[in-house]
Design a protein around this motif. Structure first.
Motif, mmCIF file in Angstrom:
data_model
loop_
_atom_site.group_PDB
_atom_site.id
_atom_site.type_symbol
_atom_site.label_atom_id
_atom_site.label_comp_id
_atom_site.label_asym_id
_atom_site.label_seq_id
_atom_site.Cartn_x
_atom_site.Cartn_y
_atom_site.Cartn_z
ATOM 1 N N ASP A 74 0.956 -1.094 -0.034
ATOM 2 C CA ASP A 74 -0.117 -0.140 -0.006
ATOM 3 C C ASP A 74 0.908 1.276 -0.054
ATOM 4 O O ASP A 74 0.696 2.141 -0.813
ATOM 5 C CB ASP A 74 -1.070 -0.058 1.262
ATOM 6 N N GLN A 75 1.676 1.486 0.992
ATOM 7 C CA GLN A 75 2.604 2.537 1.089
ATOM 8 C C GLN A 75 3.813 2.166 1.799
ATOM 9 O O GLN A 75 4.036 1.414 2.645
ATOM 10 C CB GLN A 75 1.912 3.687 1.783
ATOM 11 N N VAL A 76 4.981 2.712 1.109
ATOM 12 C CA VAL A 76 6.283 2.706 1.612
ATOM 13 C C VAL A 76 6.990 3.800 1.401
ATOM 14 O O VAL A 76 6.890 4.657 0.413
ATOM 15 C CB VAL A 76 7.120 1.467 1.212
ATOM 16 N N MET A 77 7.976 4.487 2.494
ATOM 17 C CA MET A 77 8.386 5.745 2.170
ATOM 18 C C MET A 77 9.509 5.512 1.177
ATOM 19 O O MET A 77 10.271 4.483 0.954
ATOM 20 C CB MET A 77 9.319 6.276 3.367
ATOM 21 N N PHE A 78 9.582 6.431 0.153
ATOM 22 C CA PHE A 78 10.313 6.663 -0.849
ATOM 23 C C PHE A 78 11.613 6.792 -0.858
ATOM 24 O O PHE A 78 12.539 6.848 -1.932
ATOM 25 C CB PHE A 78 9.603 7.158 -2.230
ATOM 26 N N SER A 79 11.970 7.503 0.185
ATOM 27 C CA SER A 79 13.502 8.100 0.282
ATOM 28 C C SER A 79 14.515 6.757 0.578
ATOM 29 O O SER A 79 15.441 6.961 -0.006
ATOM 30 C CB SER A 79 13.314 8.669 1.611
ATOM 31 N N ASP A 80 14.009 5.667 1.361
ATOM 32 C CA ASP A 80 14.960 4.515 1.521
ATOM 33 C C ASP A 80 14.705 3.364 0.786
ATOM 34 O O ASP A 80 15.220 2.467 0.858
ATOM 35 C CB ASP A 80 15.242 4.334 2.947
ATOM 36 N N PHE A 81 13.464 3.144 0.053
ATOM 37 C CA PHE A 81 13.120 2.250 -0.592
ATOM 38 C C PHE A 81 12.524 2.591 -1.889
ATOM 39 O O PHE A 81 12.512 3.628 -2.512
ATOM 40 C CB PHE A 81 11.819 1.446 0.184
ATOM 41 N N THR A 82 12.460 1.413 -2.789
ATOM 42 C CA THR A 82 11.892 1.361 -3.814
ATOM 43 C C THR A 82 11.091 0.112 -4.132
ATOM 44 O O THR A 82 10.904 -0.718 -3.356
ATOM 45 C CB THR A 82 12.958 1.491 -5.013
ATOM 46 N N HIS A 83 10.290 0.058 -5.414
ATOM 47 C CA HIS A 83 9.292 -1.052 -5.593
ATOM 48 C C HIS A 83 9.068 -1.115 -6.861
ATOM 49 O O HIS A 83 9.159 -0.298 -7.726
ATOM 50 C CB HIS A 83 8.008 -0.715 -4.654
ATOM 51 N N GLN A 84 8.524 -2.263 -6.984
ATOM 52 C CA GLN A 84 8.076 -2.554 -8.623
ATOM 53 C C GLN A 84 6.923 -1.527 -9.269
ATOM 54 O O GLN A 84 7.387 -1.109 -10.469
ATOM 55 C CB GLN A 84 7.322 -3.956 -8.861
#
Length: 421
Positions: A74-84
């Motif tokens: 649903d949501q994850v902070m984009f500063s330290d993570f990325t996603h498909q």
């Protein structure tokens, strides 16, 4: 108690003088091109809810893709993570963006997309130890309501109370096919007098100014001048992007491509708020350094939200589909036929059309937000059509999924309103 009565207790609506316009229409459902209020009245959404729901409200394909993503991430902070979804969206977007764009930066809405673009331009020169603080923008342009975006906007009806707090902007007229030489002389004077960081513009058509269309060849000459004088160019495609002008982006009509592009609205098909500021590799590399402070310290909590990204991917798929591309052509052709019919009406001053955007100017003077404008708005709503005049300008920007009968009803309603002007 009705929704519109409950609304008045706590809610403060945008672009509204509540003392003069006390009630808002309470919408409880939307599907395709139709909005339905709490009393069961239906309205054709003839402006795609501010140019967002271009594939129709509650589009089944968009909803399914969003639902699938909701179950995965649903949501994850984009500063330290990325996603498909973010990675895939960047890949698909770069494929269709104007040539030269290579980096994608996530924002929340059109204003913040512009805000990021302005900050990119200013910091680009700061990081190169070159102070540039002045921008060039078109007269009557509109780029948003945050302070940077408001600074480069030229509509004082929005900016009046804040003028003394805004950044320095020099304004030029839009090119009309005959005045580009004079504009270039004006630009030459500006560049010899001020340290110009960037030129921000709505390519081909100024939305909030009344859907005013300007000359592509003249704009290209302005952009060429900016490139030759190392002025960064920022295309605000928040309104024009994703097919509305007949091409994927209005910048596709212009040979000289921008350094930075601002995107929102139809990006996520009106389902979820999200915006993007894209830029060239050259812009991005100016922020690479061993000094931490030279990084781009600009962030939004919901940057790169996975659900919004999945929605945007689905919207791009639909945009490129044969069905939607065919529909865009059909709507554009229909607008042209209507334009030829209505422009000879004595109450019509002029008409203009590009892609799915059609505009007519009434042959009468009106305040942008005044009694006659409100009278027209009420007339349209009473007839079951949501059209929102900009002063004496009536414009259509319909969803790509609109039916022939719905489109004809919009035309008929505009013809009828001319009898009360």
């Amino acid at each position: 108690m009705s929704l519109k009565e409950r609304d008045k207790k706590h809610l403060w609506h945008p672009l509204k003088q509540h003392q003069l316009q006390p009630e808002s229409v309470a919408i409880v459902k939307a599907k395709g091109c139709i909005l339905i209020d709490e009393d069961g009245n239906e309205y054709i959404d003839a402006i795609s809810s501010w140019y967002t729901s271009m594939f129709g409200h509650c589009n089944d394909y968009i909803i399914e893709k969003a639902y699938q993503q909701m179950q995965q991430l649903d949501q994850v902070m984009f500063s330290d993570f990325t996603h498909q979804p973010a990675v895939e969206l960047s890949e698909e977007l770069i494929k269709i963006l104007p040539k030269g764009q290579n980096k994608i930066f996530f924002n929340d809405n059109g204003s913040t997309a512009v805000e990021a673009g302005i900050k990119m331009a200013l910091q680009y020169y700061f990081n190169r130890d070159e102070k540039r603080s002045v921008f060039i923008a078109f007269e009557d342009g509109f780029h948003g309501d945050t302070f940077g975006a408001m600074s480069v906007s030229g509509l004082s009806v929005y900016n009046g109370p804040f003028e003394e707090f805004l950044i320095d902007v020099k304004r030029i007229p839009t090119p009309d096919g005959n005045n580009h030489i004079d504009i270039l002389k004006q630009l030459q004077l500006f560049t010899s007098t001020y340290k110009i960081a960037g030129f921000i513009y709505e390519p081909l058509i100024q939305g909030a100014a009344g859907m005013k269309i300007h000359n592509a060849e003249g704009l290209n000459e302005i952009l060429k001048f900016c490139k030759a004088n190392h002025i960064l160019t920022i295309a605000d495609e928040v309104m024009t992007g994703f097919g509305k002008t007949g091409k994927h982006f209005a910048s596709d009509y212009i040979d000289t491509k921008p350094d930075i592009i601002c995107l929102s609205k139809a990006l996520t098909a009106g389902l979820i708020p999200m915006a993007i500021t894209s830029c060239t590799q050259n812009i991005y590399e100016a922020f690479l350094s061993n000094e931490m402070a030279k990084g781009f310290f600009h962030c939004h909590t919901y940057s790169g939200n996975p659900i919004a990204c999945a929605t945007a991917i689905a919207a791009i798929e639909l945009l490129q589909s044969k069905n939607i591309q065919d529909n865009i052509k059909v709507i554009a052709k229909s607008h042209k036929v209507f334009s030829d019919l209505i422009k000879i009406h004595p109450k019509v001053k002029s008409t203009r059309q590009i892609g799915v955007i059609f505009t007519l100017d009434l042959n009468t003077k009106m305040e942008r937000y005044g009694d006659l404008r409100d009278k027209l708005l009420k007339f349209f709503m009473d007839r079951g059509v949501f059209l929102r005049p900009l002063g004496n300008t009536i414009y259509i920007q319909v969803p790509y999924t609109i039916s022939k009968s719905e489109l004809q009803k919009i035309y008929d309603t505009i013809e009828d309103v001319l009898e009360i002007v």
